[in-house]
Scaffold this active site. Structure first.
Site, short mmCIF file in Angstrom:
data_model
loop_
_atom_site.label_atom_id
_atom_site.label_comp_id
_atom_site.label_asym_id
_atom_site.label_seq_id
_atom_site.Cartn_x
_atom_site.Cartn_y
_atom_site.Cartn_z
N CYS A 54 0.83 -1.20 0.00
CA CYS A 54 0.00 0.00 0.00
C CYS A 54 0.86 1.25 0.00
O CYS A 54 0.57 2.25 -0.68
CB CYS A 54 -0.91 0.02 1.22
SG CYS A 54 -2.00 -1.41 1.39
N CYS A 84 -35.16 0.34 18.31
CA CYS A 84 -34.13 0.44 19.36
C CYS A 84 -33.41 1.78 19.32
O CYS A 84 -33.30 2.46 20.34
CB CYS A 84 -33.12 -0.70 19.21
SG CYS A 84 -33.71 -2.33 19.70
N CYS A 124 -27.17 -7.76 15.50
CA CYS A 124 -28.51 -7.19 15.70
C CYS A 124 -29.58 -8.07 15.04
O CYS A 124 -30.64 -8.32 15.63
CB CYS A 124 -28.58 -5.78 15.14
SG CYS A 124 -27.74 -4.53 16.14
#
Length: 274
Positions: A89, A193, A235
């Site tokens: 990279c 939620c 979740c």
């Protein structure tokens, strides 16, 4: 090369005593009064503000934050040549502390190459396969988590600034629809939620607004760093709904919507949560 990061991770690995490097972004008395400073943008609040004092202290002190070990992995991967191209990279992007500053605040972004949204993990793997001619990292591997956390850490403290203009709007709408759709045996949507009950307690857990500005983060329950898509899957599991694959279009669109909801909140990676 980030010598400070190397020193931090070495100290953690050797079990050296924690050293305070600063007072942290928010003093204890301010937190007690609900003045969240940079951790709040209008009515948006980071998950940091819902965490307990011990968890916040672990995040604030880089010597105690266990996620720093993953950043060390990311730093090593950044400089390691891989693939048939024999590139690292760093060969294209140079010093991450300079070239990656601010980059993570924009992701997910629309990709002309794929014709859909691309999050940071997918961009890293795209660079590996296309530019380095290397095998993509496996999702949730220490290498991909480390690289993602390392890149995001270069934008730490900068506000999330995800755009939904142009072609991204279509995918934002899909993410919003997913967020608001009931699913699973419990027949719940994300909104029930994280919008309707943020701040309330369920099963001894305080529900947050579900912001994504700290991911990848170290979760005490996991005892390791995990991605936002891992949290999505968790979740879904909690409401007894089908879990989708890591990197699926549905989760990437949901990530776009969730991240957009947190525009203005600071990048915290690597955050710590319960």
């Amino acid at each position: 090369m980030n010598t400070k990061l190397k020193a931090l991770t070495a100290a953690i690995a050797l079990g050296l005593p924690a050293l305070a490097l600063g007072t942290g972004p928010a003093a204890a008395d301010e937190l007690a009064e609900g003045k969240w400073g940079e951790y709040q943008a209008g009515d948006k609040r980071s998950g940091y503000t819902y965490a307990g004092a011990e968890t916040r202290a672990m995040q604030d002190d880089e010597f105690q934050n266990p996620a720093m070990l993953w950043l060390d992995t990311g730093m090593s991967e950044w400089e390691a040549a891989a693939g048939d191209a024999g590139k690292a990279c760093a060969d294209c992007h140079g010093d991450a502390e300079e070239s990656m500053t601010g980059v993570a605040t924009k992701y997910p972004v629309y990709s002309e190459e794929t014709g859909k949204m691309m999050n940071l993990e997918q961009r890293i793997n795209f660079c590996r396969t296309e530019n380095m001619q290397a095998e993509p990292y496996k999702w949730e591997s220490d290498e991909l988590l480390g690289m993602t956390a390392y890149v995001k850490n270069q934008s730490k403290g900068m506000p999330v600034d995800v755009s939904i203009d142009g072609p991204a709007k279509e995918f934002w709408e899909k993410g919003k629809e997913f967020y608001e759709t009931r699913r699973g045996q419990l027949d719940l949507a994300c909104t029930h939620c994280h919008i309707d009950n943020a701040g309330n307690v369920i099963r001894a857990e305080t529900l947050s607004q579900g912001q994504g500005n700290g991911f990848p983060l170290y979760r005490l329950k996991w005892q390791k760093v995990g991605s936002l898509h891992r949290r999505f899957r968790g979740c879904n599991n909690n409401i007894r709904a089908d879990k989708l694959p890591y990197g699926s279009d549905e989760y990437t669109n949901l990530e776009l919507y969730v991240t957009w909801r947190g525009n203005g909140l600071p990048i915290e990676t690597p955050a710590v949560r319960k």
